[in-house]
Design a protein around this motif. Structure first.
Motif, mmCIF file in Angstrom:
data_model
loop_
_atom_site.group_PDB
_atom_site.id
_atom_site.type_symbol
_atom_site.label_atom_id
_atom_site.label_comp_id
_atom_site.label_asym_id
_atom_site.label_seq_id
_atom_site.Cartn_x
_atom_site.Cartn_y
_atom_site.Cartn_z
ATOM 1 N N TYR A 1 0.836 -1.197 0.000
ATOM 2 C CA TYR A 1 0.000 0.000 0.000
ATOM 3 C C TYR A 1 0.871 1.247 0.000
ATOM 4 O O TYR A 1 1.964 1.246 0.571
ATOM 5 C CB TYR A 1 -0.886 0.047 1.251
ATOM 6 C CG TYR A 1 -1.828 -1.116 1.370
ATOM 7 C CD1 TYR A 1 -3.107 -1.053 0.845
ATOM 8 C CD2 TYR A 1 -1.428 -2.286 2.006
ATOM 9 C CE1 TYR A 1 -3.973 -2.128 0.948
ATOM 10 C CE2 TYR A 1 -2.287 -3.364 2.115
ATOM 11 C CZ TYR A 1 -3.557 -3.274 1.584
ATOM 12 O OH TYR A 1 -4.406 -4.348 1.679
ATOM 13 N N PHE A 2 0.340 2.302 -0.612
ATOM 14 C CA PHE A 2 1.002 3.598 -0.604
ATOM 15 C C PHE A 2 -0.055 4.671 -0.406
ATOM 16 O O PHE A 2 -1.198 4.507 -0.818
ATOM 17 C CB PHE A 2 1.733 3.847 -1.933
ATOM 18 C CG PHE A 2 2.869 2.892 -2.172
ATOM 19 C CD1 PHE A 2 4.147 3.203 -1.745
ATOM 20 C CD2 PHE A 2 2.656 1.678 -2.800
ATOM 21 C CE1 PHE A 2 5.192 2.320 -1.948
ATOM 22 C CE2 PHE A 2 3.692 0.791 -3.012
ATOM 23 C CZ PHE A 2 4.974 1.119 -2.581
ATOM 24 N N THR A 3 0.345 5.751 0.208
ATOM 25 C CA THR A 3 -0.531 6.904 0.363
ATOM 26 C C THR A 3 0.167 8.079 -0.309
ATOM 27 O O THR A 3 1.351 8.332 -0.066
ATOM 28 C CB THR A 3 -0.788 7.218 1.849
ATOM 29 O OG1 THR A 3 -1.371 6.061 2.461
ATOM 30 C CG2 THR A 3 -1.743 8.389 2.000
ATOM 31 N N VAL A 4 -0.572 8.764 -1.174
ATOM 32 C CA VAL A 4 -0.039 9.920 -1.879
ATOM 33 C C VAL A 4 -0.970 11.100 -1.644
ATOM 34 O O VAL A 4 -2.104 10.940 -1.197
ATOM 35 C CB VAL A 4 0.119 9.658 -3.398
ATOM 36 C CG1 VAL A 4 1.101 8.537 -3.656
ATOM 37 C CG2 VAL A 4 -1.208 9.361 -4.058
ATOM 38 N N ARG A 5 -0.469 12.272 -1.959
ATOM 39 C CA ARG A 5 -1.323 13.463 -1.914
ATOM 40 C C ARG A 5 -0.969 14.328 -3.110
ATOM 41 O O ARG A 5 0.073 14.162 -3.740
ATOM 42 C CB ARG A 5 -1.135 14.226 -0.618
ATOM 43 C CG ARG A 5 0.150 14.980 -0.527
ATOM 44 C CD ARG A 5 0.210 15.866 0.695
ATOM 45 N NE ARG A 5 1.619 16.170 0.937
ATOM 46 C CZ ARG A 5 2.201 16.106 2.103
ATOM 47 N NH1 ARG A 5 1.519 15.769 3.169
ATOM 48 N NH2 ARG A 5 3.476 16.387 2.227
ATOM 49 N N GLU B 1 2.681 13.298 -4.752
ATOM 50 C CA GLU B 1 3.875 13.034 -3.953
ATOM 51 C C GLU B 1 3.548 11.970 -2.919
ATOM 52 O O GLU B 1 2.419 11.881 -2.428
ATOM 53 C CB GLU B 1 4.416 14.302 -3.294
ATOM 54 C CG GLU B 1 3.469 14.993 -2.363
ATOM 55 C CD GLU B 1 4.054 16.271 -1.773
ATOM 56 O OE1 GLU B 1 3.736 16.555 -0.603
ATOM 57 O OE2 GLU B 1 4.811 16.972 -2.453
ATOM 58 N N LEU B 2 4.544 11.188 -2.600
ATOM 59 C CA LEU B 2 4.386 10.114 -1.632
ATOM 60 C C LEU B 2 4.249 10.695 -0.229
ATOM 61 O O LEU B 2 5.014 11.570 0.167
ATOM 62 C CB LEU B 2 5.592 9.178 -1.692
ATOM 63 C CG LEU B 2 5.540 7.966 -0.764
ATOM 64 C CD1 LEU B 2 4.458 6.997 -1.204
ATOM 65 C CD2 LEU B 2 6.896 7.276 -0.740
ATOM 66 N N VAL B 3 3.258 10.205 0.498
ATOM 67 C CA VAL B 3 3.085 10.572 1.905
ATOM 68 C C VAL B 3 3.665 9.471 2.770
ATOM 69 O O VAL B 3 4.412 9.730 3.707
ATOM 70 C CB VAL B 3 1.590 10.778 2.256
ATOM 71 C CG1 VAL B 3 1.393 10.982 3.746
ATOM 72 C CG2 VAL B 3 1.012 11.931 1.468
ATOM 73 N N ALA B 4 3.313 8.235 2.431
ATOM 74 C CA ALA B 4 3.774 7.114 3.248
ATOM 75 C C ALA B 4 3.659 5.815 2.461
ATOM 76 O O ALA B 4 2.821 5.680 1.585
ATOM 77 C CB ALA B 4 2.944 6.999 4.518
ATOM 78 N N ARG B 5 4.505 4.897 2.821
ATOM 79 C CA ARG B 5 4.324 3.529 2.349
ATOM 80 C C ARG B 5 3.471 2.866 3.409
ATOM 81 O O ARG B 5 3.770 2.943 4.597
ATOM 82 C CB ARG B 5 5.655 2.813 2.210
ATOM 83 C CG ARG B 5 5.470 1.420 1.644
ATOM 84 C CD ARG B 5 6.790 0.799 1.308
ATOM 85 N NE ARG B 5 6.588 -0.419 0.546
ATOM 86 C CZ ARG B 5 7.566 -1.086 -0.004
ATOM 87 N NH1 ARG B 5 8.807 -0.651 0.089
ATOM 88 N NH2 ARG B 5 7.321 -2.191 -0.678
ATOM 89 N N GLY B 6 2.411 2.274 2.977
ATOM 90 C CA GLY B 6 1.460 1.682 3.904
ATOM 91 C C GLY B 6 0.163 2.456 3.880
ATOM 92 O O GLY B 6 -0.014 3.385 3.099
ATOM 93 N N LYS B 7 -0.744 2.073 4.731
ATOM 94 C CA LYS B 7 -2.069 2.693 4.774
ATOM 95 C C LYS B 7 -2.058 3.875 5.734
ATOM 96 O O LYS B 7 -2.299 3.728 6.921
ATOM 97 C CB LYS B 7 -3.114 1.683 5.224
ATOM 98 C CG LYS B 7 -3.442 0.625 4.228
ATOM 99 C CD LYS B 7 -4.542 -0.256 4.794
ATOM 100 C CE LYS B 7 -4.977 -1.302 3.829
ATOM 101 N NZ LYS B 7 -6.047 -2.146 4.383
#
Length: 124
Positions: A65-69, A76-82
């Motif tokens: 999972y990845f979280t972007v904004r 841009e990547l916010v975090a790897r994972g939920k």
């Protein structure tokens, strides 16, 4: 098995995918469809987080999972994972490999990037 899969992990594949999306949006910003997407991104999406689920063969069984904004018209990547509870789009590892193997093909034809999830989320 593809040489890209053998040399890149999911993080690298996903980051290559984001780079390709960002380049395609920038390259085609003056076209009607991409221009509308960028306008909606600015109005409705800036600062919002979007969740991505990566799967191998079954979209209902993601393995990463990845979280972007959206910021300044770019992903841009916010975090790897939920980091965001909602999954906005599911993307296959195979598709990420395809984009990474020939990113220019996707930059030249951004419709191939399948941004329908974004259009739906932004109310396009």
């Amino acid at each position: 098995m593809s040489a890209v899969i053998e040399t890149k992990n999911t993080y690298d594949l996903f980051m290559g995918y984001l780079d390709t999306i960002n380049e395609a949006l920038d390259t085609h910003a003056d076209t009607p469809v991409i221009g509308q997407v960028l306008s909606l991104m600015e109005k409705a999406g800036t600062g919002k987080k979007f969740g991505a689920a990566i799967y191998k063969s079954d979209p209902q069984s993601p393995f990463d999972y990845f979280t972007v904004r959206l910021a300044n018209g770019k992903f841009e990547l916010v975090a790897r994972g939920k980091d965001d509870p909602d999954i906005d789009w599911r993307v296959s590892q195979e598709f990420l490999v395809s984009v990474n193997e020939d990113p220019q093909k996707y930059v030249d034809n951004p419709a191939m990037l399948d941004l329908d999830w974004l259009k739906t989320r932004l109310g396009f």
